[in-house]
Structures are given as C-alpha cells and as structure tokens.
Design an enzyme around this catalytic site. Structure first.
Site, PDB file in Angstrom:
ATOM      1  N   ASP A 255      -1.227  -2.757  10.549  1.00  0.00           N
ATOM      2  CA  ASP A 255      -1.112  -1.241  10.436  1.00  0.00           C
ATOM      3  C   ASP A 255      -2.141  -0.994  11.389  1.00  0.00           C
ATOM      4  OD1 ASP A 255       0.995  -1.094   8.796  1.00  0.00           O
ATOM      5  OD2 ASP A 255      -0.230  -0.398   7.438  1.00  0.00           O
TER       6      ASP A 255
ATOM      7  N   ARG B  44      -0.027  -8.793  -3.824  1.00  0.00           N
ATOM      8  CA  ARG B  44       0.475  -7.841  -4.610  1.00  0.00           C
ATOM      9  C   ARG B  44       1.116  -8.696  -5.536  1.00  0.00           C
ATOM     10  NH1 ARG B  44      -3.128  -5.335  -2.832  1.00  0.00           N
ATOM     11  NH2 ARG B  44      -3.089  -3.198  -1.835  1.00  0.00           N
TER      12      ARG B  44
ATOM     13  N   SER C 146      -2.826   6.031  -1.166  1.00  0.00           N
ATOM     14  CA  SER C 146      -3.641   7.173  -1.709  1.00  0.00           C
ATOM     15  C   SER C 146      -2.935   8.282  -2.427  1.00  0.00           C
ATOM     16  CB  SER C 146      -4.780   7.681  -0.825  1.00  0.00           C
ATOM     17  OG  SER C 146      -4.002   8.387   0.392  1.00  0.00           O
TER      18      SER C 146
ATOM     19  N   ASP D 227      12.151   8.758  13.253  1.00  0.00           N
ATOM     20  CA  ASP D 227      10.960   8.079  12.269  1.00  0.00           C
ATOM     21  C   ASP D 227      11.548   7.298  11.122  1.00  0.00           C
ATOM     22  OD1 ASP D 227       8.712   7.648  11.180  1.00  0.00           O
ATOM     23  OD2 ASP D 227       8.790   9.767  10.446  1.00  0.00           O
TER      24      ASP D 227
ATOM     25  N   ASP E 232       7.561  -2.892   2.851  1.00  0.00           N
ATOM     26  CA  ASP E 232       6.949  -4.163   2.953  1.00  0.00           C
ATOM     27  C   ASP E 232       7.350  -5.036   1.450  1.00  0.00           C
ATOM     28  OD1 ASP E 232       6.063  -2.203   0.965  1.00  0.00           O
ATOM     29  OD2 ASP E 232       3.795  -2.497   1.640  1.00  0.00           O
TER      30      ASP E 232
END
Length: 327
Positions: A159, A189, A287, A138, A255
């Site tokens: 995603d 962003r 979040s 992972d 990212d």
C-alpha cells in the site's frame, strides 16, 4: 622354560607374524589397486559409462533474482511520492508499477516527477522500470489484475502508506525465493472456529493482537507481501467470479480473497516475516467503524463460496539471524 622349547616358541611366533603380514598384504594390495583404478576412471570419465565433466554454472535469471514492486494508491499523491522514492532505493528491484484507479489519469507532471525520482534514487547501474497501470473504474480487484510485460516472477504488493526498510525487504525476498509458491509477508492475520456458533461452523477473523496472543496465523495481508505473478492470472480468471463480485460490491476483503486463493492452490500456510513496518498515512480502512465485523462476514462468506475453509494455520516465523540476539 628350557632353551630348546623357548627357541621353538619364538619360531612359531615369527611364523604367525609372517603369515599375518602376508594376509594383510594380500588384502590391502587389491584394495589399493581398486582405489587407484576408481580414481583413474573418475578422472578419465570411463566409470560405468558416466562421462566426467564440470557441471555448467547455473545461469541466474532476472525473473527470480529481481522483483517488481506493485504499489496500490488512491488520491494520496504525497504518500505515493514517498513510497516510490523509498522503494526505488532498494536493491533487486526490477520495476515499480503503480495501480491507478482514479477517475482522472495521473498528470504529466506527476509521471515525470516520479520517473526522475526512480532514476535518481536507484542505487544500481540498472535503473528500475517505472509505470502506471491505469484502470477505468475504482475497484479493489484492480490491484490483482494481470500485468503485461512483467520480467519477474516475484511481486511485492504494498500500500502507498506503508514503508518497509530495504534490508528487511531484501530478507523477505530471499525467503520468498526459497518458497516461491507461498505468500510471504509482514502483516499476519488469523482465523479460528467460533465455539458459540457450531452449526453451521462459523469462523472469527483475528487481527494483530489475536496473532500476538495466540501465536498462530493463517494469512498475510497483501498490503505488504510477496507472491508469484501467476496468482494475478488465477485471481482474475480462475477464482470464482462470485468472489470478485463480492469484493467489488463490499469494497473490502480483496486481501482475504488472495489469501484464500493461494491457500487453495498450495494447501500450505503463508510465511510471516518478522520486520518493522512504518505507516506514513494518518488512517486506513481498518480504522473505520465496523471493520472487524465486515472482515468476519467476508471470511465466512468466502468459506461458503469455496465450499470449505482453505486457510492453513501456522506458527512459523522467518527471522533474520544476523539481527537476532537469541536463538
């Protein structure tokens, strides 16, 4: 005026007009002859050694006319099924790859189900290829590992909890085709210099509301973005290994790392495409508590590892004029 004088003047006028007409004829005749010769030469292909021929039609190649969807997933099979079903229905899709980094491989039931979904949802005679790209560990860097056998130059990284409507996706693909070295995406962003911390220079990371307020951006996130497949090789083999180690350790900011990589390679900003996105998941990493602080730290640590700030600000936004009321 007497009759004799009047007659003399008329003769002179006639002579002048005759001379003018003769002069015009002398000028126009060579020009007409030259034009005819040029026309004949162009048609026969003998002009200055240039051979006239019809230009061969540009052959459309699959590598630029289609794209591959690259879905990053993690233990959310229900969301994955929705995402695969949706993107399989979009045109210009050549293949759908699922980046799988779970301990256990996908079950045969899941694989069989998704293949049937791709086949049934596809709107074209050409059915997209579907496969899982399995990883033994992972690691967020897995989403940018090189993929063997890709038939397209364009990758759409997404995603599993984000849905982009097909018309919007096709428009973004057309934008990428016009600038294939750029990142073209839907989630902008930004960064800016923190005036309170000028020695050394410190940067702040800005989310959506910062972009909305400032009207400027310098990144588009890979959670919904097109980029060239060559950046997978560059991310894995040319980008400083210390950045991959950083992403693996912090479990964040892959990212931002990709945005740094593309900006460093091109010296240009990304392209933000205006379009609606639908998030079908309940929550994501953004979040979590302390997310903004961690992104600020990533940004400044990457600047240190690169030795400079490669990100380029922009205020350009790609908009589909068919659906805009005002220009």
């Amino acid at each position: 005026m007497r009759g004799g004088n009047r007659h003399s003047v008329i003769k002179r006028i006639r002579l002048v007009l005759t001379n003018v007409g003769s002069l015009r004829l002398k000028i126009l005749l060579p020009l007409c002859t030259l034009f005819v010769l040029l026309l004949i030469a162009a048609r026969t292909g003998s002009l200055m050694g240039w051979r006239y021929h019809d230009s061969p039609p540009i052959k459309s190649t699959n590598s630029r006319q289609h794209y591959t969807v690259l879905i990053n997933t993690w233990k959310r099979n229900s969301l994955l099924k929705q995402a695969v079903a949706h993107y399989a229905s979009c045109s210009s899709i050549d293949a759908i790859h699922v980046v799988w980094s779970e301990d256990d491989p996908p079950s045969e039931t899941l694989q069989s189900h998704l293949r049937k979904v791709v086949y049934s949802k596809s709107q074209s005679n050409f059915k997209p290829e579907f496969r899982f790209d399995l990883n033994e560990e992972d690691n967020l860097n897995n989403r940018f590992k090189p993929i063997q056998g890709l038939r397209t130059d364009a990758l759409f990284s997404i995603d599993d909890d984000v849905i982009v409507p097909c018309p919007t996706l096709e428009f973004a693909f057309s934008v990428w085709q016009s600038a294939p070295d750029s990142m073209v995406g839907f989630v902008p962003r930004m960064h800016w210099v923190d005036a309170k911390k000028s020695d050394p220079i410190h940067y702040n990371y800005g989310g959506w509301w910062s972009v909305w307020w400032m009207g400027t951006y310098s990144m588009v996130l890979s959670k919904a973005a097109f980029f060239h497949k060559k950046y997978l090789e560059m991310y894995t083999y040319q980008m400083p290994a210390s950045i991959q180690e950083y992403v693996s350790r912090e479990r964040n900011c892959e990212d931002i790392a990709m945005s740094f990589l593309v900006a460093n390679a091109t010296g240009a900003p990304p392209i933000w495409v205006k379009g609606k996105l639908f998030e079908i998941g309940s929550s994501g990493i953004s979040s979590l508590k302390g997310h903004s602080h961690r992104r600020n730290r990533c940004l400044n640590d990457f600047v240190t590892l690169y030795g400079y700030m490669p990100l380029v600000p922009s205020n350009v936004k790609a908009v589909d004029a068919q659906y805009e009321w005002f220009w």
